[in-house]
Design a protein around this motif. Structure first.
Motif, mmCIF file in Angstrom:
data_model
loop_
_atom_site.group_PDB
_atom_site.id
_atom_site.type_symbol
_atom_site.label_atom_id
_atom_site.label_comp_id
_atom_site.label_asym_id
_atom_site.label_seq_id
_atom_site.Cartn_x
_atom_site.Cartn_y
_atom_site.Cartn_z
ATOM 1 N N LEU A 143 -20.993 -18.493 -8.066
ATOM 2 C CA LEU A 143 -20.421 -18.291 -6.729
ATOM 3 C C LEU A 143 -19.158 -17.440 -6.816
ATOM 4 O O LEU A 143 -18.979 -16.465 -6.075
ATOM 5 N N LYS A 144 -18.311 -17.781 -7.772
ATOM 6 C CA LYS A 144 -17.033 -17.086 -7.943
ATOM 7 C C LYS A 144 -17.288 -15.625 -8.331
ATOM 8 O O LYS A 144 -16.686 -14.705 -7.769
ATOM 9 N N THR A 145 -18.236 -15.415 -9.280
ATOM 10 C CA THR A 145 -18.518 -14.054 -9.737
ATOM 11 C C THR A 145 -19.027 -13.207 -8.566
ATOM 12 O O THR A 145 -18.550 -12.081 -8.352
ATOM 13 N N ARG A 159 -20.202 -26.568 -13.110
ATOM 14 C CA ARG A 159 -19.583 -25.301 -13.518
ATOM 15 C C ARG A 159 -20.519 -24.110 -13.310
ATOM 16 O O ARG A 159 -20.084 -23.065 -12.847
ATOM 17 N N THR A 160 -21.809 -24.295 -13.615
ATOM 18 C CA THR A 160 -22.732 -23.156 -13.532
ATOM 19 C C THR A 160 -22.805 -22.572 -12.106
ATOM 20 O O THR A 160 -22.524 -21.385 -11.927
ATOM 21 N N ASN A 205 -18.130 -8.655 -5.020
ATOM 22 C CA ASN A 205 -18.237 -8.082 -3.682
ATOM 23 C C ASN A 205 -16.889 -7.762 -3.066
ATOM 24 O O ASN A 205 -16.762 -6.830 -2.284
ATOM 25 N N LEU A 206 -15.883 -8.550 -3.432
ATOM 26 C CA LEU A 206 -14.524 -8.299 -2.913
ATOM 27 C C LEU A 206 -13.999 -6.967 -3.428
ATOM 28 O O LEU A 206 -13.303 -6.225 -2.721
ATOM 29 N N ARG A 207 -14.372 -6.618 -4.688
ATOM 30 C CA ARG A 207 -13.894 -5.366 -5.289
ATOM 31 C C ARG A 207 -14.687 -4.163 -4.782
ATOM 32 O O ARG A 207 -14.272 -3.034 -4.950
ATOM 33 N N ASP A 208 -15.852 -4.424 -4.159
ATOM 34 C CA ASP A 208 -16.714 -3.328 -3.690
ATOM 35 C C ASP A 208 -16.132 -2.711 -2.414
ATOM 36 O O ASP A 208 -16.110 -3.340 -1.346
ATOM 37 N N LYS A 209 -15.671 -1.435 -2.564
ATOM 38 C CA LYS A 209 -15.010 -0.794 -1.416
ATOM 39 C C LYS A 209 -16.007 -0.413 -0.330
ATOM 40 O O LYS A 209 -15.660 -0.188 0.817
ATOM 41 N N ASN A 210 -17.305 -0.252 -0.733
ATOM 42 C CA ASN A 210 -18.308 0.194 0.259
ATOM 43 C C ASN A 210 -19.080 -0.963 0.878
ATOM 44 O O ASN A 210 -20.172 -0.790 1.403
ATOM 45 N N LEU A 211 -18.521 -2.160 0.791
ATOM 46 C CA LEU A 211 -19.233 -3.337 1.312
ATOM 47 C C LEU A 211 -19.382 -3.238 2.838
ATOM 48 O O LEU A 211 -18.403 -3.077 3.567
ATOM 49 N N THR A 212 -20.640 -3.278 3.283
ATOM 50 C CA THR A 212 -20.863 -3.182 4.738
ATOM 51 C C THR A 212 -20.876 -4.585 5.329
ATOM 52 O O THR A 212 -20.962 -5.571 4.603
ATOM 53 N N LEU A 269 -24.273 -11.818 1.671
ATOM 54 C CA LEU A 269 -23.507 -12.537 0.652
ATOM 55 C C LEU A 269 -23.128 -13.941 1.137
ATOM 56 O O LEU A 269 -23.291 -14.936 0.416
ATOM 57 N N ILE A 270 -22.666 -14.003 2.390
ATOM 58 C CA ILE A 270 -22.254 -15.309 2.931
ATOM 59 C C ILE A 270 -23.456 -16.253 2.973
ATOM 60 O O ILE A 270 -23.351 -17.432 2.628
ATOM 61 N N GLU A 271 -24.627 -15.708 3.387
ATOM 62 C CA GLU A 271 -25.831 -16.559 3.438
ATOM 63 C C GLU A 271 -26.164 -17.121 2.051
ATOM 64 O O GLU A 271 -26.463 -18.312 1.893
ATOM 65 N N GLU A 272 -26.087 -16.221 1.045
ATOM 66 C CA GLU A 272 -26.377 -16.687 -0.331
ATOM 67 C C GLU A 272 -25.365 -17.741 -0.774
ATOM 68 O O GLU A 272 -25.716 -18.740 -1.396
#
Ligand code: ADP
Length: 347
Positions: free
Chosen positions: A130-132, A124-125, A137-144, A151-154
């Motif tokens: 991962l989900k958070t 779960r941890t 990042n999905l909500r971040d409108k300025n995501l480059t 993010l994908i690498e992490e």
């Protein structure tokens, strides 16, 4: 649930004993009452004969019908009392035996539940983090595009950790099966350790740790080669994981007539004496290990290692000095000597 099953089993024991006891009682009653009838008939016959021979001497006593009936009543009452005693005794004994029969099953169920809850907790941890990360990042409108790549690498790192956790869980579950069979063959221990070293080398290289092996050429065991490679990978992985950069990990052996002991010695952080008795427990990680960022274990390696060792009728001995290093000594029976060697000890 345990108590209900125990009562049910007791009832079954009782029913079986009762059936047997009632059948025996019936047979005993039939036999004894036939015998009493026969005795009564014989007494009457004796009296009649004595009367025919000499009517002036008093005839021998005759068992009359009232006595016969009384004897039979007594017999029934005695058999009922015996059956009552048997029911009470076998009820108590059955309850005790049912408890003893069910205890290992209950223990196994408890273990399984504990395993499931530990595994879910561990899964779960990383899944929550991962989900958070993905949601934020999905909500971040300025995501480059670069942010997304980082993010994908992490996320891939987290997924790799989850994969290694699920692999370890699967392995542990496999070794916990009492029916799991070993793929035994004649194995060269030196070749097995060479394989394990090869797997750990990239990790050791990244930390500038040198892996030194000093083993005699001919050490043959009857073993599951893949399992033994896994065992030494776990020990070497820990030795490298818990050693600072630039140290040495040494693999040596000592041999007796019947067994060989392989020592994996590191110059790492060591294990605190109070942690030593727990290091083989599932999901156990010492505080010093938890405190090390990036060492990334889930506390399953040594549980798996111990299961592999016991499946091979071996034993393990751990010697550690906090701050100076640790030696894991695994003793395995040599070819034609597959019998228990020594119990696991810590120092
Ligand atoms: P992990 O994946 O956390 O390493 P293990 O089951 O392999 O899980 O080990 C359990 C714990 O035992 C580790 O968390 C660590 O505290 C301790 N440990 C095992 N090997 C070593 C070692 N060579 N040096 C220091 N500590 C060790």
């Amino acid at each position: 649930m345990f108590n209900r099953a125990r009562l049910k089993l007791t009832a079954w024991y009782l029913l079986i004993i009762l059936l047997i006891s009632v059948c025996f009682s019936f047979v005993i009653y039939q036999e004894l009452s036939n015998e009493v009838d026969r005795l009564a008939r014989a007494s009457r016959l004796r009296a009649q004969r004595s009367f025919e021979i000499n009517p002036f001497i008093p005839p021998p006593p005759v068992i009359d019908d009232d006595v016969l009936l009384e004897v039979k009543h007594h017999l029934i009452l005695n058999l009922l009392a015996i059956n009552g005693g048997i029911i009470v005794l076998s009820g108590a004994l059955g309850y005790f035996l049912a408890g003893r029969t069910l205890r290992p099953i209950q223990q196994m169920l408890d273990d399984q539940n504990q395993f499931i809850s530990d595994a879910s907790h561990e899964l779960r941890t990383p899944l929550t983090s991962l989900k958070t990360a993905l949601e934020v990042n999905l909500r971040d409108k300025n995501l480059t595009l670069n942010d997304a790549k980082t993010l994908i690498e992490e996320n891939i790192d987290d997924v790799n950790k989850l994969q290694s956790l699920s692999d370890s869980l699967l392995k542990l579950a496999q070794f916990q099966k009492p029916t799991q069979v070993l793929n035994l063959s004649d194995c060269d221990l030196k070749a097995i350790i060479a394989k394990a070293v090869k797997r750990i080398e990239p990790m050791a290289h990244a930390k500038s740790i040198s892996l030194k092996t000093s083993l005699p050429p001919h050490l043959f065991l009857i073993a599951d080669a893949d399992n033994l490679v896994d065992l030494f990978v776990i020990l070497l992985d820990n030795a490298v994981k818990y050693s600072p950069k630039g140290k040495v990990v040494l693999i040596t052996s000592t041999q007796s007539d019947k067994s060989v002991t392989i020592n994996v010695t590191d110059q790492g952080i060591g294990i605190e004496p109070d942690a030593l008795p727990h290091i083989f427990d599932r999901f156990y990680r010492s505080d010093s290990a938890r405190g090390r960022s990036g060492s990334g274990g889930y506390g399953l390696g040594l549980s798996i290692a111990q299961k592999i060792i016991s499946r091979h009728h071996g034993s393990v001995f751990v010697k550690s000095q906090p701050g100076q290093g640790t030696t894991f000594s695994v003793t395995l029976p040599l070819r034609h000597n597959l019998h228990p060697v020594k119990p696991a000890i810590f120092s």
